[in-house]
Write an enzyme that holds these catalytic residues in place. Structure first.
Site, PDB file in Angstrom:
ATOM      1  N   TYR A  73       3.061  -6.390  -5.059  1.00  0.00           N
ATOM      2  CA  TYR A  73       2.633  -5.307  -4.155  1.00  0.00           C
ATOM      3  C   TYR A  73       2.694  -3.973  -4.886  1.00  0.00           C
ATOM      4  O   TYR A  73       1.720  -3.213  -4.902  1.00  0.00           O
ATOM      5  CB  TYR A  73       3.533  -5.268  -2.915  1.00  0.00           C
ATOM      6  CG  TYR A  73       3.214  -4.089  -1.994  1.00  0.00           C
ATOM      7  CD1 TYR A  73       2.053  -4.089  -1.234  1.00  0.00           C
ATOM      8  CD2 TYR A  73       4.065  -2.991  -1.911  1.00  0.00           C
ATOM      9  CE1 TYR A  73       1.743  -3.010  -0.401  1.00  0.00           C
ATOM     10  CE2 TYR A  73       3.767  -1.920  -1.083  1.00  0.00           C
ATOM     11  CZ  TYR A  73       2.605  -1.932  -0.332  1.00  0.00           C
ATOM     12  OH  TYR A  73       2.294  -0.863   0.486  1.00  0.00           O
ATOM     13  N   SER A 121       0.603   3.867  -2.141  1.00  0.00           N
ATOM     14  CA  SER A 121       1.985   3.768  -1.669  1.00  0.00           C
ATOM     15  C   SER A 121       2.897   4.418  -2.698  1.00  0.00           C
ATOM     16  O   SER A 121       2.615   4.382  -3.899  1.00  0.00           O
ATOM     17  CB  SER A 121       2.359   2.293  -1.536  1.00  0.00           C
ATOM     18  OG  SER A 121       3.760   2.163  -1.380  1.00  0.00           O
TER      19      SER A 121
END
Ligand code: NAP
Length: 234
Positions: A137, A124
């Site tokens: 995250y 990501s």
């Protein structure tokens, strides 16, 4: 799902691995009837760590050409670290799903890989910068992990015809991001995947989609105040 559909459209037989057998059956039937390719499903919950022998068993006898290490979860909503609900369990679950899965599914697939193939590790863009309020995250997607893993493996396998790519999307309109309406900078999964697959073999590390590449270039060439990054990722 979008990766499976796009690869099936290109003629690949598909193995889907996810946690809900009902959803797996629906998607697998839809792909088989729409694209006329063989499909197979393996039910596995990646929050657990005792699933890999089942996955390995399910892959026995197949010849894998492309592995997409895609499974991932994020926060239910942005939150201060100590206020994340059920923090202890959440950390274990997130690490198992976002990190352990990449390290464990890769060897299971490499054991049955074709002479030529590709491994796409979906990371990501939030791993390119620390993202407050999504701290765990962002840390689980930290570029150093996926990128070092991908580049190390690429060096080990470079003479064996296997391409290993780390993929760093910004927002895509999916269940995880909770974005319902696709826009130019937050594309639909179908649009993102079609664009990203065009980068395989050309880039070992990619944002996968031109507007995301421009955003990444912009963020890396200026000193972005962290408040801007927080606003964007929120
Ligand atoms: N969407 C974004 O903006 C974005 C941005 C950057 C990176 N990413 C990365 O892209 C990847 C895909 O994310 P996405 O946005 O497509 O998310 P998504 O729509 O939530 O899809 C995630 C998939 O993983 C499955 N899954 C979740 N938890 C699982 C578990 N414990 N065991 C087995 N399967 C499980 C989900 O199954 P269920 O349908 O059963 O939940 C779903 O099929 C992730 O690694 C994510 O970090 C996404």
């Amino acid at each position: 799902k979008a990766y499976a559909e796009e690869l099936a459209r290109k003629g690949f037989a598909i193995v889907l691995i996810s946690r809900s057998q009902e959803k797996l059956d629906d998607v697998s039937k839809a792909i088989a009837s729409k694209c006329g390719v063989e499909t197979k499903t393996i039910q596995a919950d990646f929050s657990a760590v005792d699933i890999y022998s089942k996955i390995e068993g399910g892959l026995t006898g197949l010849e894998i050409g492309v592995l997409v290490n895609n499974v991932g979860i994020s926060y239910p909503y942005p939150e201060f670290f100590l206020s994340v609900p059920n923090l202890d369990t959440f950390i274990d679950t997130l690490v198992n799903i976002n990190i352990t899965s990449v390290c464990q599914v890769t060897p299971a697939c490499l054991a049955v890989f074709r002479k030529k193939g590709a491994i796409l590790n979906i990371s990501s863009a939030s791993g390119m910068y620390p993202v407050p309020l999504l701290t765990v995250y962002s840390a689980s997607k930290v570029i150093a992990f996926v990128d070092f893993f991908s580049r190390g493996l690429q060096a080990e396998y470079k003479n064996k015809g296997i391409i290993i790519q780390s993929v760093l999307p910004f927002f895509v309109a999916t269940k995880l991001s909770k974005i319902r309406r696709a826009t130019l900078d937050k594309p639909s999964p179908e649009r993102y995947v079609a664009s990203q697959l065009n980068t395989v073999g050309l880039q070992t590390q990619t944002n996968g989609y031109l507007p995301h590449a421009i955003m990444s270039h912009w963020l890396s060439t200026i000193t972005t105040p962290s408040v801007l990054i927080i606003c964007y990722f929120r």
